[in-house]
Write an enzyme that holds these catalytic residues in place. Structure first.
Site, PDB file in Angstrom:
ATOM      1  CB  SER A 126      15.399  55.140 -46.052  1.00  0.00           C
ATOM      2  OG  SER A 126      15.897  55.446 -47.330  1.00  0.00           O
ATOM      3  CE1 TYR A 150      15.274  49.461 -46.411  1.00  0.00           C
ATOM      4  CE2 TYR A 150      15.447  51.186 -48.066  1.00  0.00           C
ATOM      5  CZ  TYR A 150      15.774  50.688 -46.825  1.00  0.00           C
ATOM      6  OH  TYR A 150      16.591  51.406 -45.995  1.00  0.00           O
ATOM      7  CE  LYS A 154      14.400  50.974 -43.151  1.00  0.00           C
ATOM      8  NZ  LYS A 154      14.939  50.629 -41.834  1.00  0.00           N
TER       9      LYS A 154
HETATM   10  P1  NAD Z   1      23.463  46.649 -42.688  1.00  0.00           P
HETATM   11  O1  NAD Z   1      22.832  45.531 -43.412  1.00  0.00           O
HETATM   12  O2  NAD Z   1      24.943  46.807 -42.795  1.00  0.00           O
HETATM   13  O3  NAD Z   1      23.079  46.601 -41.138  1.00  0.00           O
HETATM   14  C1  NAD Z   1      21.877  46.048 -40.680  1.00  0.00           C
HETATM   15  C2  NAD Z   1      22.227  45.073 -39.568  1.00  0.00           C
HETATM   16  O4  NAD Z   1      21.002  44.484 -39.100  1.00  0.00           O
HETATM   17  C3  NAD Z   1      23.130  43.933 -40.035  1.00  0.00           C
HETATM   18  O5  NAD Z   1      24.213  43.798 -39.143  1.00  0.00           O
HETATM   19  C4  NAD Z   1      22.231  42.720 -40.007  1.00  0.00           C
HETATM   20  O6  NAD Z   1      22.935  41.523 -39.701  1.00  0.00           O
HETATM   21  C5  NAD Z   1      21.239  43.103 -38.912  1.00  0.00           C
HETATM   22  N1  NAD Z   1      19.959  42.406 -39.021  1.00  0.00           N
HETATM   23  C6  NAD Z   1      19.241  42.164 -40.137  1.00  0.00           C
HETATM   24  N2  NAD Z   1      18.129  41.486 -39.816  1.00  0.00           N
HETATM   25  C7  NAD Z   1      18.136  41.313 -38.475  1.00  0.00           C
HETATM   26  C8  NAD Z   1      17.261  40.686 -37.550  1.00  0.00           C
HETATM   27  N3  NAD Z   1      16.139  40.092 -37.963  1.00  0.00           N
HETATM   28  N4  NAD Z   1      17.593  40.691 -36.242  1.00  0.00           N
HETATM   29  C9  NAD Z   1      18.741  41.279 -35.824  1.00  0.00           C
HETATM   30  N5  NAD Z   1      19.607  41.884 -36.646  1.00  0.00           N
HETATM   31  C10 NAD Z   1      19.310  41.892 -37.959  1.00  0.00           C
HETATM   32  O7  NAD Z   1      22.728  47.997 -43.160  1.00  0.00           O
HETATM   33  P2  NAD Z   1      23.064  49.496 -42.818  1.00  0.00           P
HETATM   34  O8  NAD Z   1      23.444  50.158 -44.084  1.00  0.00           O
HETATM   35  O9  NAD Z   1      23.955  49.587 -41.653  1.00  0.00           O
HETATM   36  O10 NAD Z   1      21.620  50.030 -42.438  1.00  0.00           O
HETATM   37  C11 NAD Z   1      21.181  50.163 -41.102  1.00  0.00           C
HETATM   38  C12 NAD Z   1      19.764  50.689 -41.107  1.00  0.00           C
HETATM   39  O11 NAD Z   1      19.723  51.950 -41.780  1.00  0.00           O
HETATM   40  C13 NAD Z   1      18.771  49.794 -41.840  1.00  0.00           C
HETATM   41  O12 NAD Z   1      17.561  49.796 -41.131  1.00  0.00           O
HETATM   42  C14 NAD Z   1      18.604  50.465 -43.174  1.00  0.00           C
HETATM   43  O13 NAD Z   1      17.350  50.207 -43.745  1.00  0.00           O
HETATM   44  C15 NAD Z   1      18.737  51.930 -42.790  1.00  0.00           C
HETATM   45  N6  NAD Z   1      19.187  52.785 -43.897  1.00  0.00           N
HETATM   46  C16 NAD Z   1      20.352  52.481 -44.539  1.00  0.00           C
HETATM   47  C17 NAD Z   1      20.766  53.275 -45.605  1.00  0.00           C
HETATM   48  C18 NAD Z   1      22.041  52.972 -46.358  1.00  0.00           C
HETATM   49  O14 NAD Z   1      22.254  53.516 -47.421  1.00  0.00           O
HETATM   50  N7  NAD Z   1      22.940  52.137 -45.843  1.00  0.00           N
HETATM   51  C19 NAD Z   1      19.983  54.369 -46.006  1.00  0.00           C
HETATM   52  C20 NAD Z   1      18.821  54.649 -45.321  1.00  0.00           C
HETATM   53  C21 NAD Z   1      18.428  53.845 -44.259  1.00  0.00           C
HETATM   54  C1  UD1 Z   2      19.569  53.305 -53.217  1.00  0.00           C
HETATM   55  C2  UD1 Z   2      18.185  52.749 -53.064  1.00  0.00           C
HETATM   56  C3  UD1 Z   2      17.429  53.596 -52.041  1.00  0.00           C
HETATM   57  C4  UD1 Z   2      18.177  53.621 -50.716  1.00  0.00           C
HETATM   58  C5  UD1 Z   2      19.585  54.163 -50.956  1.00  0.00           C
HETATM   59  C6  UD1 Z   2      20.373  54.091 -49.668  1.00  0.00           C
HETATM   60  C7  UD1 Z   2      17.674  51.751 -55.246  1.00  0.00           C
HETATM   61  C8  UD1 Z   2      16.818  51.826 -56.467  1.00  0.00           C
HETATM   62  N1  UD1 Z   2      17.518  52.732 -54.349  1.00  0.00           N
HETATM   63  O1  UD1 Z   2      19.395  54.573 -53.677  1.00  0.00           O
HETATM   64  O2  UD1 Z   2      16.145  53.096 -51.828  1.00  0.00           O
HETATM   65  O3  UD1 Z   2      17.513  54.453 -49.791  1.00  0.00           O
HETATM   66  O4  UD1 Z   2      20.232  53.344 -51.948  1.00  0.00           O
HETATM   67  O5  UD1 Z   2      21.634  54.596 -49.819  1.00  0.00           O
HETATM   68  O6  UD1 Z   2      18.446  50.829 -55.070  1.00  0.00           O
HETATM   69  N2  UD1 Z   2      24.544  54.338 -59.741  1.00  0.00           N
HETATM   70  C9  UD1 Z   2      25.112  54.037 -60.957  1.00  0.00           C
HETATM   71  N3  UD1 Z   2      25.704  52.815 -61.110  1.00  0.00           N
HETATM   72  C10 UD1 Z   2      25.758  51.888 -60.105  1.00  0.00           C
HETATM   73  C11 UD1 Z   2      25.182  52.212 -58.847  1.00  0.00           C
HETATM   74  C12 UD1 Z   2      24.575  53.452 -58.707  1.00  0.00           C
HETATM   75  O7  UD1 Z   2      25.070  54.835 -61.881  1.00  0.00           O
HETATM   76  O8  UD1 Z   2      26.285  50.797 -60.320  1.00  0.00           O
HETATM   77  C13 UD1 Z   2      23.904  55.658 -59.560  1.00  0.00           C
HETATM   78  C14 UD1 Z   2      22.417  55.558 -59.275  1.00  0.00           C
HETATM   79  O9  UD1 Z   2      21.658  55.514 -60.446  1.00  0.00           O
HETATM   80  C15 UD1 Z   2      22.200  56.840 -58.464  1.00  0.00           C
HETATM   81  C16 UD1 Z   2      23.521  57.026 -57.716  1.00  0.00           C
HETATM   82  O10 UD1 Z   2      24.482  56.273 -58.449  1.00  0.00           O
HETATM   83  O11 UD1 Z   2      21.994  57.933 -59.313  1.00  0.00           O
HETATM   84  C17 UD1 Z   2      23.493  56.525 -56.294  1.00  0.00           C
HETATM   85  O12 UD1 Z   2      23.048  55.178 -56.296  1.00  0.00           O
HETATM   86  P1  UD1 Z   2      22.936  54.309 -54.944  1.00  0.00           P
HETATM   87  O13 UD1 Z   2      24.201  54.412 -54.198  1.00  0.00           O
HETATM   88  O14 UD1 Z   2      22.443  52.960 -55.313  1.00  0.00           O
HETATM   89  O15 UD1 Z   2      21.853  55.103 -54.074  1.00  0.00           O
HETATM   90  P2  UD1 Z   2      20.329  55.494 -54.445  1.00  0.00           P
HETATM   91  O16 UD1 Z   2      20.050  55.321 -55.865  1.00  0.00           O
HETATM   92  O17 UD1 Z   2      20.092  56.846 -53.888  1.00  0.00           O
END
Ligand code: NAD
Ligand code: UD1
Length: 336
Positions: A126, A150, A154
């Protein structure tokens, strides 16, 4: 025969889109997920979109014996490791759970992969590892300073993967630092389905427009940004999924470990996202300003040049398409 690719966390938001993209690119995806944050109800939808059977093993990525069985039962060519816990706030309250699932889970996976001789790995990291970067856009060699448990989990995984690769001649590892994934599959049949009130901006806008929550609290109006609200690099989940396929193909020709930003390369403020979402759904989003959220930063967006130079990847979709696809998913129910 199609290469079989294991997607851990393949029932989740990002993993499910990767599974569909893999199938469309001619691979045979296999899912491992314990459904900690997803539902088996996604599976028939994945199969419908993939146009093929998608085997799913219900199992925990920390369970080495379960992993051994997966590698025994399936001829896995590469692993895309999405399984993990991702809620920033919760990570501060349950640090052990986050280190256990994210770090110990990745260690167990790497161990089982090594034993099975499967050495190609794409890891979901991330942009949160950067914290608030000093310079924008942020490139991969910028200093890292995650400001949450978190984010630190990572970074620990990234570090051990960077140590692992030189220890064996065959490891091929891509660490992908996602910026802000958002949107849904254009079919509207899979998307992000958070439980309870979403923390992230786009899924929350979906639920507000859908009438589930009354209004958006905008966290801060005094950030050092053009309109005073936070600026992020919103990336369509389809572009992100395509990035994984491109990274995997790159690993087939490139041994070692490398880190890549996956982002669009430009930022949008909260107010700009709200306006785009209103255009997409044709409704007004009630909003109020609220204090800054703990741990938030002002502004971050990617320099995605390395991914483009190394494997030709570039985000093709913009904010309007993110909002239109997210809204289509929400309008169809937005849940499994
Ligand atoms: P998500 O929670 O929708 O998907 C994660 C999946 O992993 C889920 O289906 C969950 O059931 C499964 N899981 C959790 N713990 C597990 C375990 N112990 N064994 C097997 N499966 C398990 O999240 P996502 O948004 O799809 O994120 C996927 C990956 O991308 C994560 O590693 C997350 O940290 C990373 N990531 C997500 C974002 C975001 O904004 N969504 C941003 C940056 C990085
Ligand atoms: C969040 C996580 C970040 C993660 C990312 C993944 C936190 C503090 N950070 O970041 O670690 O990698 O998601 O996508 O949770 N906002 C509002 N009102 C809301 C929700 C969000 O104003 O109810 C604003 C936030 O302040 C930010 C923007 O919207 O400026 C995006 O927020 P969000 O979607 O939560 O993403 P990140 O803040 O980038």
């Amino acid at each position: 025969m199609a290469d079989t690719i294991l997607v851990t966390g393949g029932a989740g938001y990002i993993g499910s889109h990767i599974v569909v993209e893999l199938a469309q690119a001619g691979y045979a995806p296999v899912v491992l997920d314990n459904f900690a944050n997803s539902s088996p109800a996604v599976l028939p939808r994945l199969e419908a979109l993939a146009g093929r059977r998608v085997p799913c093993i219900e199992g925990d990525v920390r369970d080495v014996a379960a992993l051994r069985r997966v590698f025994h039962d399936h001829a896995i060519a590469a692993v895309i490791h999405c399984a993990g816990l991702k809620a920033v706030g919760e990570s501060g309250e349950r640090p052990l759970a986050y280190y256990d699932v994210n770090v110990a889970g990745s260690l167990a996976l790497a161990e089982a992969m090594g034993e099975a001789g499967v050495t190609t790995l794409v890891f979901s990291s991330s942009a949160t590892v950067y914290g608030q970067p000093e310079r924008l856009p942020v490139a991969e060699d910028a200093p890292v300073a995650p400001n949450s448990v978190y984010g630190r989990t990572k970074l620990v995984v990234e570090d051990f993967l960077r140590d692992l690769a030189p220890a064996g001649p065959n490891w091929r590892i891509a660490i992908l630092r996602y910026f802000n994934p958002a949107g849904a599959h254009p079919s509207g049949t899979i998307g992000e389905a958070p439980l309870g009130r979403p923390n992230n901006l786009v899924p929350l806008l979906c639920r507000i427009a859908g009438g589930e929550f009354a209004e958006l609290s905008i966290f801060g109006r005094d950030w050092p940004t053009p309109d005073g609200t936070g600026v992020r690099d919103y990336l369509h989940v389809q572009d992100l999924a395509e990035g994984h396929i491109a990274a995997m193909k790159y690993l087939a020709r490139t041994p070692g470990v490398a880190t890549f930003n996956l982002g669009v390369g430009r930022g949008f403020s909260v107010l700009e996202v709200v306006a785009a979402f209103e255009r997409a759904c044709g409704r007004t989003i009630p909003r109020q300003f609220a204090p800054r959220r703990a741990g938030d930063i002002a502004c971050v967006y990617a320099d995605p040049a390395r991914a483009n130079a190394s494997f030709g990847w570039r985000a093709a979709r913009g904010l309007d398409s993110i909002c239109a696809d997210a809204w289509r998913w929400q309008a169809g129910g937005g849940k499994y």
